[in-house]
Design an enzyme around this catalytic site. Structure first.
Site, PDB file in Angstrom:
ATOM      1  N   SER A  74     -20.832 -19.933  18.539  1.00  0.00           N
ATOM      2  CA  SER A  74     -20.600 -21.362  18.379  1.00  0.00           C
ATOM      3  C   SER A  74     -20.962 -22.098  19.669  1.00  0.00           C
ATOM      4  O   SER A  74     -22.078 -21.961  20.165  1.00  0.00           O
ATOM      5  CB  SER A  74     -19.149 -21.603  17.956  1.00  0.00           C
ATOM      6  OG  SER A  74     -18.976 -22.902  17.463  1.00  0.00           O
TER       7      SER A  74
ATOM      8  N   ASP B 209     -21.412 -21.179  11.385  1.00  0.00           N
ATOM      9  CA  ASP B 209     -20.804 -20.815  12.665  1.00  0.00           C
ATOM     10  C   ASP B 209     -20.483 -19.324  12.750  1.00  0.00           C
ATOM     11  O   ASP B 209     -19.823 -18.758  11.870  1.00  0.00           O
ATOM     12  CB  ASP B 209     -19.523 -21.639  12.829  1.00  0.00           C
ATOM     13  CG  ASP B 209     -18.914 -21.542  14.208  1.00  0.00           C
ATOM     14  OD1 ASP B 209     -18.549 -20.423  14.613  1.00  0.00           O
ATOM     15  OD2 ASP B 209     -18.797 -22.582  14.871  1.00  0.00           O
TER      16      ASP B 209
END
Length: 298
Positions: A54, A174
């Site tokens: 991320s 993500d």
């Protein structure tokens, strides 16, 4: 439930030895990691590879381009800019993150990214992503700062508030959904000897269950394995923290984490709080510098 088709083999080769850096995500909590990384860069410490998750992938980009202070500058400069992250971007583009603004205006003009230095740095950079069909993690190499930006985008695409990113025949979100801190992958699968791990939550942190289960089930009806990954993430994360401690005790991991709970939101608008967290990261980097040198054999 039908079993998904077999995954294609990861493009990541298995190494024999070396030291990798692992960067946990956490949106603006990455300010802590940025502080640590700037200290490491200032002292010339390097790694064979970096695995970002991320926002950790974004920090890894500036690390590979050796741009000290860049991640901190951008976070503070744009934390109140609706073009960067926030509700306006979500309403106008369907993504809470303003990727077009981030990857064009900021990266190309406002705070230019050093693509030449990025490509010259031999450190390999991997973006951790979650395959939405399988609900599993993949670790994709970011070799070019332009043509591989979709990997960066996928690694940072939060569920519900950002759309999946298509890369080849697969779609991704993500990486933290499937693998928040890929230490096991680095040491057991990728073949590195040791890893420096920078966490963005304090050591006693315990992750709670996903806060939007109903929205996840409604949004991802066609992806049951992704839903399962979202709803069980807290269990895997908390277990993973124990594994990281085991690796640390065995001398295979060196872990740096905030010394106290981090009070920073996903859409933090207070630049003072962001700067304070960055400074805490720098202080941690300085405090552990000699131990890190010893661990790296530098």
């Amino acid at each position: 439930m039908n079993e998904p088709k077999q995954q294609t083999e990861s493009p990541e080769p298995r190494r024999s030895g070396g030291i990798a850096l692992v960067l946990e995500g956490g949106s603006y909590r990455i300010q802590f990691s940025s502080g640590v990384l700037d200290v490491l860069m200032e002292h010339g410490l390097a790694f064979d590879a970096c695995y970002g998750v991320s926002a950790g992938t974004l920090a890894g980009m500036s690390l590979k381009s050796r741009q000290i202070g860049r991640s901190n500058r951008i976070s503070i400069a744009f934390c109140n800019d609706p073009r960067y992250i926030g509700a306006r971007s979500l309403l106008t583009s369907g993504s809470i993150v303003g990727y077009d603004f981030m990857f064009t205006e900021v990266q190309d003009h406002i705070d230019p990214f050093d693509a030449e230095a990025f490509c010259a740095n031999p450190m390999q950079l991997f973006g951790t992503v979650t395959n939405i069909l399988f609900g599993s993690a993949e670790y994709l190499p970011i070799n070019d700062p332009v043509s591989d930006l979709n990997i960066v985008r996928a690694s940072t695409s939060l569920p519900i508030v950002t759309p999946p990113v298509q890369i080849g025949a697969s779609s991704y979100l993500d990486g933290g959904i499937a693998d928040s801190v890929p230490v096991e992958h680095v040491l057991e699968e990728a073949g590195y000897d040791r890893t420096l791990v920078i966490l963005t939550q304090h050591r006693s942190f315990v992750k709670e269950p996903y806060e939007l289960p109903g929205a996840a089930r409604a949004r991802y009806t066609a992806y049951p394995y992704l839903i399962e990954a979202l709803l069980t993430r807290h269990e895997r994360y908390n277990e993973q923290r124990e594994h990281i401690c085991d690796y640390e005790r065995a001398g295979k991991a060196f872990v740096i984490a905030p010394e106290e709970p981090v009070d920073i939101g996903h859409m933090e608008h207070d630049p003072v709080k962001l700067l304070e967290l960055y400074i805490k990261g720098r202080q941690a980097g300085e405090r552990y510098l000699e131990e890190i040198r010893t661990f790296l054999g530098a």
